[in-house]
Design a protein around this motif. Structure first.
Motif, PDB file in Angstrom:
ATOM      1  N   TYR A  75       0.837  -1.208   0.000  1.00  0.00           N
ATOM      2  CA  TYR A  75       0.000   0.000   0.000  1.00  0.00           C
ATOM      3  C   TYR A  75       0.869   1.254   0.000  1.00  0.00           C
ATOM      4  CZ  TYR A  75      -3.669   3.288   1.465  1.00  0.00           C
ATOM      5  OH  TYR A  75      -4.539   4.347   1.546  1.00  0.00           O
ATOM      6  N   GLU A  76       1.940   1.207   0.758  1.00  0.00           N
ATOM      7  CA  GLU A  76       2.789   2.388   0.909  1.00  0.00           C
ATOM      8  C   GLU A  76       3.680   2.647  -0.307  1.00  0.00           C
ATOM      9  OE1 GLU A  76       4.743   2.362   4.720  1.00  0.00           O
ATOM     10  OE2 GLU A  76       2.842   2.651   5.801  1.00  0.00           O
ATOM     11  N   LYS A  77       3.624   1.764  -1.299  1.00  0.00           N
ATOM     12  CA  LYS A  77       4.305   2.072  -2.561  1.00  0.00           C
ATOM     13  C   LYS A  77       3.584   3.206  -3.280  1.00  0.00           C
ATOM     14  CE  LYS A  77       6.289  -2.484  -3.506  1.00  0.00           C
ATOM     15  NZ  LYS A  77       6.174  -3.711  -4.344  1.00  0.00           N
ATOM     16  N   THR A  78       2.296   3.355  -2.996  1.00  0.00           N
ATOM     17  CA  THR A  78       1.514   4.384  -3.688  1.00  0.00           C
ATOM     18  C   THR A  78       0.819   5.343  -2.728  1.00  0.00           C
ATOM     19  OG1 THR A  78      -0.291   2.762  -3.818  1.00  0.00           O
ATOM     20  CG2 THR A  78       1.063   3.016  -5.781  1.00  0.00           C
ATOM     21  N   HIS A  79       0.987   5.128  -1.432  1.00  0.00           N
ATOM     22  CA  HIS A  79       0.350   5.996  -0.438  1.00  0.00           C
ATOM     23  C   HIS A  79       1.347   6.277   0.681  1.00  0.00           C
ATOM     24  CE1 HIS A  79      -3.007   3.934  -2.442  1.00  0.00           C
ATOM     25  NE2 HIS A  79      -3.765   4.951  -2.105  1.00  0.00           N
ATOM     26  N   THR A  80       0.993   7.236   1.521  1.00  0.00           N
ATOM     27  CA  THR A  80       1.861   7.553   2.655  1.00  0.00           C
ATOM     28  C   THR A  80       1.461   6.707   3.863  1.00  0.00           C
ATOM     29  OG1 THR A  80       0.366   9.249   3.516  1.00  0.00           O
ATOM     30  CG2 THR A  80       2.014   9.958   1.894  1.00  0.00           C
ATOM     31  N   ARG A  81       2.358   6.672   4.823  1.00  0.00           N
ATOM     32  CA  ARG A  81       2.049   5.956   6.066  1.00  0.00           C
ATOM     33  C   ARG A  81       0.858   6.590   6.780  1.00  0.00           C
ATOM     34  NH1 ARG A  81       6.558   3.167   9.176  1.00  0.00           N
ATOM     35  NH2 ARG A  81       6.335   2.131   7.183  1.00  0.00           N
ATOM     36  N   GLU A  82       0.786   7.907   6.733  1.00  0.00           N
ATOM     37  CA  GLU A  82      -0.340   8.599   7.370  1.00  0.00           C
ATOM     38  C   GLU A  82      -1.662   8.122   6.777  1.00  0.00           C
ATOM     39  OE1 GLU A  82       2.528  10.146   6.348  1.00  0.00           O
ATOM     40  OE2 GLU A  82       3.151  10.201   8.444  1.00  0.00           O
ATOM     41  N   GLU A  83      -1.686   7.935   5.465  1.00  0.00           N
ATOM     42  CA  GLU A  83      -2.909   7.458   4.820  1.00  0.00           C
ATOM     43  C   GLU A  83      -3.256   6.052   5.292  1.00  0.00           C
ATOM     44  OE1 GLU A  83      -3.437   9.223   0.441  1.00  0.00           O
ATOM     45  OE2 GLU A  83      -1.396   8.529   0.771  1.00  0.00           O
ATOM     46  N   PHE A  84      -2.224   5.229   5.462  1.00  0.00           N
ATOM     47  CA  PHE A  84      -2.477   3.866   5.933  1.00  0.00           C
ATOM     48  C   PHE A  84      -3.055   3.892   7.354  1.00  0.00           C
ATOM     49  CE2 PHE A  84      -1.512  -0.068   8.116  1.00  0.00           C
ATOM     50  CZ  PHE A  84      -1.980  -1.009   7.208  1.00  0.00           C
TER      51      PHE A  84
END
Ligand SMILES: [Zn+2]
Ligand SMILES: [Zn+2]
Length: 93
Positions: A75-84
């Motif tokens: 997921y974090e390949k395309t999003h930030t950790r905050e988003e996760f």
């Protein structure tokens, strides 16, 4: 909603490679099950490694965490950790 996987692995069991018998929501539990379905945090598994033995994601914390970490990484390949964290409530990495 039709389930999908951000790792494209619904056909075979993640652990043993046999044809999948069920689809597991990686971040299961009341709040996160639906979020997992909507975001492709799903994995194909055989019944034995899903919940029919001690070596299954629902009884073996190590196996559970392995999936949780892997899907967060993807997921974090395309999003930030905050988003996760906003989605799932915490980070597993
Ligand atoms: Zn299996
Ligand atoms: Zn499950």
């Amino acid at each position: 909603m039709k389930r999908y996987s951000i790792l494209n692995n619904l056909e075979k069991c993640f652990f043993c490679g046999k044809p999948a018998e069920c689809i597991h929501e990686v971040y299961f539990g009341t709040a996160n099950r639906q979020i997992s379905i909507e975001n492709g945090f799903c994995a194909g598994l055989c019944h034995k490694e899903h919940n029919l033995s001690h070596n299954s994601v629902h009884s073996n914390r190590k196996m559970d965490l392995k999936l949780k970490e892997l899907y967060q990484k993807e997921y974090e390949k395309t999003h930030t950790r905050e988003e996760f964290i906003k989605l799932i409530g915490k980070s597993y990495l």
